[in-house]
Motif scaffolding. Sequence first.
Motif, PDB file in Angstrom:
ATOM      1  N   ARG A  31       0.799  -1.233   0.000  1.00 53.13           N
ATOM      2  CA  ARG A  31       0.000   0.000   0.000  1.00 53.13           C
ATOM      3  C   ARG A  31       0.829   1.278   0.000  1.00 53.13           C
ATOM      4  NH1 ARG A  31      -2.158  -1.462   5.877  1.00 53.13           N
ATOM      5  NH2 ARG A  31      -0.364  -0.761   7.037  1.00 53.13           N
ATOM      6  N   LYS A 152     -14.137   0.548   4.647  1.00 60.19           N
ATOM      7  CA  LYS A 152     -13.258   1.107   3.613  1.00 60.19           C
ATOM      8  C   LYS A 152     -14.093   1.910   2.623  1.00 60.19           C
ATOM      9  CE  LYS A 152      -9.257  -1.722   3.686  1.00 60.19           C
ATOM     10  NZ  LYS A 152      -8.146  -2.123   2.898  1.00 60.19           N
ATOM     11  N   LEU A 153     -13.630   3.094   2.301  1.00 61.65           N
ATOM     12  CA  LEU A 153     -14.340   3.961   1.382  1.00 61.65           C
ATOM     13  C   LEU A 153     -13.704   3.981  -0.004  1.00 61.65           C
ATOM     14  CD1 LEU A 153     -15.079   6.920   3.801  1.00 61.65           C
ATOM     15  CD2 LEU A 153     -16.531   4.960   3.213  1.00 61.65           C
ATOM     16  N   LYS A 154     -12.504   3.483  -0.138  1.00 57.77           N
ATOM     17  CA  LYS A 154     -11.821   3.423  -1.443  1.00 57.77           C
ATOM     18  C   LYS A 154     -11.253   2.070  -1.645  1.00 57.77           C
ATOM     19  CE  LYS A 154     -10.485   8.209  -2.026  1.00 57.77           C
ATOM     20  NZ  LYS A 154      -9.398   9.099  -2.298  1.00 57.77           N
TER      21      LYS A 154
END
Length: 154
Positions: A31, A152-154
């Motif tokens: 990440r 999680k938004l993305k």
Amino acid sequence: MNNELTFRLATKDDLPEIVAMLADDTLGMGREKAGEHISDKYVRAFEKIQADPNQELTIVEMNGEKVATFQMSFIQYLTYEGGLRTQIEAVRTHSKYRGQGIGTRVFEYAINRAKEKGCHLVQLTSDKKRPDAIRFYESLGFVASHEGMKLKLK
């Protein structure tokens, strides 16, 4: 050599080493984007952290080398009669220095810093995919007292 640790707030010049430490594990390498060129996203995030008096991004040095990093967020809330707590995040020890007790000393410093600021609680989260880290935190006295959830938004 003297193995004394020094703690100081990070500067923009520390970003390459901080990002490299964040990327230097199984989860981080998927990440984070470490390298010679640091993304403007890291720079913008650093500038926001630096401008916020409730954030402390710390670099830890030993014998002139950057050996660890962590971030503390001081959170004011109404419960506990307007209590203050700190959230510790992004704790990393440089891979070449792991297993030397630096993590324990980092947490001693962070806990004392929280006390200095008047916090009544220190909290952290750890990915369930990091069982060694969880055991380490438990050895320091941290207790899994709450069930955390994330969306999680993305």
